[in-house]
Design a protein around this motif. Structure first.
Motif, PDB file in Angstrom:
ATOM      1  N   ASP A 157      59.282  24.845  30.547  1.00 46.33           N
ATOM      2  CA  ASP A 157      59.307  24.587  31.985  1.00 46.33           C
ATOM      3  C   ASP A 157      59.567  25.851  32.798  1.00 46.33           C
ATOM      4  O   ASP A 157      59.761  25.785  34.020  1.00 46.33           O
ATOM      5  N   VAL A 158      59.564  27.006  32.142  1.00 48.16           N
ATOM      6  CA  VAL A 158      59.793  28.278  32.824  1.00 48.16           C
ATOM      7  C   VAL A 158      58.456  28.950  33.122  1.00 48.16           C
ATOM      8  O   VAL A 158      57.618  29.107  32.230  1.00 48.16           O
ATOM      9  N   ALA A 159      58.259  29.324  34.388  1.00 51.28           N
ATOM     10  CA  ALA A 159      57.006  29.976  34.789  1.00 51.28           C
ATOM     11  C   ALA A 159      57.129  31.485  34.601  1.00 51.28           C
ATOM     12  O   ALA A 159      58.051  32.112  35.118  1.00 51.28           O
ATOM     13  N   LEU A 160      56.213  32.054  33.862  1.00 52.32           N
ATOM     14  CA  LEU A 160      56.185  33.496  33.620  1.00 52.32           C
ATOM     15  C   LEU A 160      55.435  34.184  34.758  1.00 52.32           C
ATOM     16  O   LEU A 160      54.293  33.849  35.059  1.00 52.32           O
ATOM     17  N   LYS A 161      56.080  35.152  35.390  1.00 52.33           N
ATOM     18  CA  LYS A 161      55.423  35.964  36.422  1.00 52.33           C
ATOM     19  C   LYS A 161      54.636  37.054  35.716  1.00 52.33           C
ATOM     20  O   LYS A 161      55.146  37.699  34.790  1.00 52.33           O
ATOM     21  N   MET A 162      53.399  37.299  36.165  1.00 52.82           N
ATOM     22  CA  MET A 162      52.546  38.263  35.464  1.00 52.82           C
ATOM     23  C   MET A 162      51.594  38.961  36.413  1.00 52.82           C
ATOM     24  O   MET A 162      51.308  38.480  37.514  1.00 52.82           O
ATOM     25  N   ILE A 163      51.083  40.103  35.952  1.00 53.38           N
ATOM     26  CA  ILE A 163      50.154  40.917  36.737  1.00 53.38           C
ATOM     27  C   ILE A 163      49.248  41.660  35.753  1.00 53.38           C
ATOM     28  O   ILE A 163      49.653  41.952  34.630  1.00 53.38           O
ATOM     29  N   SER A 164      48.028  41.945  36.164  1.00 57.58           N
ATOM     30  CA  SER A 164      47.150  42.754  35.316  1.00 57.58           C
ATOM     31  C   SER A 164      47.436  44.232  35.555  1.00 57.58           C
ATOM     32  O   SER A 164      47.808  44.640  36.664  1.00 57.58           O
ATOM     33  N   ILE A 165      47.279  45.030  34.519  1.00 61.95           N
ATOM     34  CA  ILE A 165      47.487  46.472  34.654  1.00 61.95           C
ATOM     35  C   ILE A 165      46.497  47.057  35.650  1.00 61.95           C
ATOM     36  O   ILE A 165      46.842  47.952  36.427  1.00 61.95           O
ATOM     37  N   ARG A 166      45.279  46.540  35.672  1.00 57.46           N
ATOM     38  CA  ARG A 166      44.297  47.003  36.657  1.00 57.46           C
ATOM     39  C   ARG A 166      44.839  46.878  38.072  1.00 57.46           C
ATOM     40  O   ARG A 166      44.700  47.799  38.892  1.00 57.46           O
ATOM     41  N   ASP A 167      45.495  45.763  38.347  1.00 52.95           N
ATOM     42  CA  ASP A 167      45.968  45.535  39.710  1.00 52.95           C
ATOM     43  C   ASP A 167      47.226  46.326  40.039  1.00 52.95           C
ATOM     44  O   ASP A 167      47.468  46.646  41.209  1.00 52.95           O
ATOM     45  N   ILE A 168      48.016  46.665  39.029  1.00 51.26           N
ATOM     46  CA  ILE A 168      49.119  47.600  39.264  1.00 51.26           C
ATOM     47  C   ILE A 168      48.546  48.896  39.819  1.00 51.26           C
ATOM     48  O   ILE A 168      49.038  49.454  40.801  1.00 51.26           O
ATOM     49  N   GLY A 169      47.475  49.379  39.178  1.00 52.12           N
ATOM     50  CA  GLY A 169      46.840  50.611  39.634  1.00 52.12           C
ATOM     51  C   GLY A 169      46.245  50.504  41.021  1.00 52.12           C
ATOM     52  O   GLY A 169      46.386  51.413  41.843  1.00 52.12           O
ATOM     53  N   ARG A 170      45.620  49.379  41.306  1.00 54.00           N
ATOM     54  CA  ARG A 170      44.976  49.218  42.615  1.00 54.00           C
ATOM     55  C   ARG A 170      45.989  49.125  43.750  1.00 54.00           C
ATOM     56  O   ARG A 170      45.778  49.691  44.832  1.00 54.00           O
ATOM     57  N   VAL A 171      47.082  48.418  43.512  1.00 52.58           N
ATOM     58  CA  VAL A 171      48.109  48.316  44.548  1.00 52.58           C
ATOM     59  C   VAL A 171      48.744  49.682  44.780  1.00 52.58           C
ATOM     60  O   VAL A 171      48.928  50.119  45.923  1.00 52.58           O
ATOM     61  N   SER A 187      47.661  40.857  50.076  1.00 60.80           N
ATOM     62  CA  SER A 187      47.438  41.537  51.347  1.00 60.80           C
ATOM     63  C   SER A 187      47.177  43.025  51.120  1.00 60.80           C
ATOM     64  O   SER A 187      46.537  43.682  51.939  1.00 60.80           O
ATOM     65  N   ILE A 188      47.665  43.544  50.005  1.00 65.62           N
ATOM     66  CA  ILE A 188      47.416  44.943  49.642  1.00 65.62           C
ATOM     67  C   ILE A 188      46.136  45.059  48.827  1.00 65.62           C
ATOM     68  O   ILE A 188      45.296  45.920  49.079  1.00 65.62           O
ATOM     69  N   GLU A 189      45.970  44.194  47.827  1.00 65.89           N
ATOM     70  CA  GLU A 189      44.778  44.181  46.978  1.00 65.89           C
ATOM     71  C   GLU A 189      44.234  42.751  46.935  1.00 65.89           C
ATOM     72  O   GLU A 189      44.668  41.928  46.130  1.00 65.89           O
ATOM     73  N   PRO A 190      43.280  42.443  47.844  1.00 66.06           N
ATOM     74  CA  PRO A 190      42.773  41.065  47.939  1.00 66.06           C
ATOM     75  C   PRO A 190      42.171  40.534  46.643  1.00 66.06           C
ATOM     76  O   PRO A 190      42.162  39.317  46.429  1.00 66.06           O
ATOM     77  N   ALA A 191      41.672  41.425  45.778  1.00 61.38           N
ATOM     78  CA  ALA A 191      41.011  40.977  44.555  1.00 61.38           C
ATOM     79  C   ALA A 191      41.972  40.875  43.373  1.00 61.38           C
ATOM     80  O   ALA A 191      41.536  40.835  42.217  1.00 61.38           O
ATOM     81  N   THR A 192      43.274  40.825  43.648  1.00 68.35           N
ATOM     82  CA  THR A 192      44.260  40.679  42.575  1.00 68.35           C
ATOM     83  C   THR A 192      43.917  39.462  41.716  1.00 68.35           C
ATOM     84  O   THR A 192      43.646  38.379  42.226  1.00 68.35           O
ATOM     85  N   LEU A 193      43.934  39.646  40.405  1.00 66.76           N
ATOM     86  CA  LEU A 193      43.523  38.602  39.479  1.00 66.76           C
ATOM     87  C   LEU A 193      44.649  37.613  39.189  1.00 66.76           C
ATOM     88  O   LEU A 193      45.794  38.015  38.979  1.00 66.76           O
ATOM     89  N   ASP A 194      44.317  36.323  39.183  1.00 68.88           N
ATOM     90  CA  ASP A 194      45.216  35.362  38.574  1.00 68.88           C
ATOM     91  C   ASP A 194      44.873  35.327  37.087  1.00 68.88           C
ATOM     92  O   ASP A 194      43.970  36.041  36.628  1.00 68.88           O
ATOM     93  N   LEU A 195      45.601  34.540  36.297  1.00 72.35           N
ATOM     94  CA  LEU A 195      45.376  34.586  34.850  1.00 72.35           C
ATOM     95  C   LEU A 195      43.963  34.153  34.482  1.00 72.35           C
ATOM     96  O   LEU A 195      43.304  34.789  33.651  1.00 72.35           O
ATOM     97  N   ALA A 196      43.468  33.088  35.099  1.00 69.39           N
ATOM     98  CA  ALA A 196      42.110  32.627  34.782  1.00 69.39           C
ATOM     99  C   ALA A 196      41.088  33.706  35.118  1.00 69.39           C
ATOM    100  O   ALA A 196      40.131  33.924  34.372  1.00 69.39           O
ATOM    101  N   GLY A 197      41.292  34.389  36.241  1.00 65.90           N
ATOM    102  CA  GLY A 197      40.390  35.471  36.617  1.00 65.90           C
ATOM    103  C   GLY A 197      40.461  36.626  35.651  1.00 65.90           C
ATOM    104  O   GLY A 197      39.435  37.246  35.317  1.00 65.90           O
ATOM    105  N   TRP A 198      41.662  36.946  35.178  1.00 64.02           N
ATOM    106  CA  TRP A 198      41.824  38.023  34.194  1.00 64.02           C
ATOM    107  C   TRP A 198      41.125  37.656  32.889  1.00 64.02           C
ATOM    108  O   TRP A 198      40.458  38.490  32.278  1.00 64.02           O
ATOM    109  N   ILE A 199      41.276  36.402  32.463  1.00 61.00           N
ATOM    110  CA  ILE A 199      40.625  35.953  31.223  1.00 61.00           C
ATOM    111  C   ILE A 199      39.109  36.128  31.332  1.00 61.00           C
ATOM    112  O   ILE A 199      38.450  36.622  30.408  1.00 61.00           O
TER     113      ILE A 199
END
Length: 297
Positions: A180-194, A271-283
């Motif tokens: 029941d714990v939600a994992l917060k996550m980000i793609s490395i690509r989007d770290i770079g873009r932000v 608002s900084i990187e509109p194309a930030t991926l959610d998990l499904a998008g990253w997959i």
């Protein structure tokens, strides 16, 4: 695409690594001039950067003059510190981060972006997260204009240490997190873009920091996302923290669970990187496919 307000050279420390490399990729996509601070300009990764037009500056973390010299006349500076895997490495990480901040002060760098970690605005009890808190504190006291980019768990971990398996025709994901714990996550690509947007001045982080969350999902929902991609049923199994090999790993996953209780501002990241991926998008973007079946399943 917004027009950059920073048009001079941008320095990057850690450019041969995953996150620093993503920053370089995003900067080059914007046509920026990049100077990579590297230990060995002759290494294969450094030469690969040079082949893409990146200027190389040889530095030593224990040589303040080399660091300050490499930051001379840059308009912005991005740095990250080596990930610590022991308490000794934690102290080394703080020394490197402190030296880089001091060098930026000496060189009069107009804007510094530090690649930190989620929750580093306070002490967490996780040694290799608290090291970044200490660096953030030193950066804050330096008088430099600074922005903290605080990353959460990498989606790329689902291709390695957190990869789902295929067992008896079913996608199975096992993590040391309650279901029941939600994992917060980000793609490395989007770290770079932000980070690149902040360095270039095409975006700003209110309050001088942004918590990088591209998605937050519970284990069952993460498993379902991979199952949907594979066209297979999926299930999640929560594991005890005792399966992790080190105290640092166990402390980190406890922090992941505690972080789930804190609100995320996904809109701030987009608002900084509109194309930030959610998990499904990253997959989809990575072309992930189901792994080979586990032997005997």
């Amino acid at each position: 695409m917004s027009t950059p307000t920073t048009t001079g050279t941008i320095a990057v420390f850690g450019a041969t690594g995953q996150q620093g490399g993503a920053v370089v990729d995003a900067l080059l996509d914007h046509g920026a001039r990049v100077r990579a601070l590297v230990r060995d300009p002759r290494s294969g990764r450094a030469r690969a950067l040079a082949a893409r037009g990146v200027e190389l500056a040889a530095v030593r973390a224990d040589d303040p003059a080399s660091l300050a010299g490499a930051l001379t006349a840059v308009e912005a500076f991005h740095f990250m510190t080596p990930e610590a895997n022991s308490l000794e490495e934690v102290e080394a990480e703080v020394r490197i981060g402190t030296a880089l901040v001091d060098a930026a002060v000496e060189a009069g760098v107009p804007h510094v972006v530090f690649n930190s970690v989620f929750g580093a605005d306070r002490e967490s009890g996780v040694p290799h997260h608290d090291s970044k808190h200490r660096i953030e504190e030193h950066l804050r006291k330096s008088g430099l204009r600074a922005t903290m980019v605080r990353a959460t768990a990498f989606m790329e971990n689902f291709t390695s240490v957190m990869a789902p398996s295929l067992e008896d025709g079913e996608i199975v994901l096992r993590l040391p997190l309650p279901e029941d714990v939600a994992l917060k996550m980000i793609s490395i690509r989007d770290i770079g873009r932000v980070a690149a947007a902040l360095l270039l001045g095409t975006a700003e982080a209110p309050g001088g920091a942004v918590e990088l969350v591209g998605d937050e999902l519970t284990g069952p929902r993460i498993a379902a996302a991979f199952g949907a991609r594979a066209g297979l049923p999926a299930r999640y199994e929560a594991l005890p923290l005792s399966v992790l090999p080190t105290d640092l790993d166990r402390a980190m996953f406890r922090q992941f669970a505690e972080a789930a209780e804190e609100p995320s501002d996904l809109a701030a990241v987009r608002s900084i990187e509109p194309a930030t991926l959610d998990l499904a998008g990253w997959i989809r973007a990575t072309g992930w496919t189901a792994p080979a079946p586990v032997a005997g399943s």
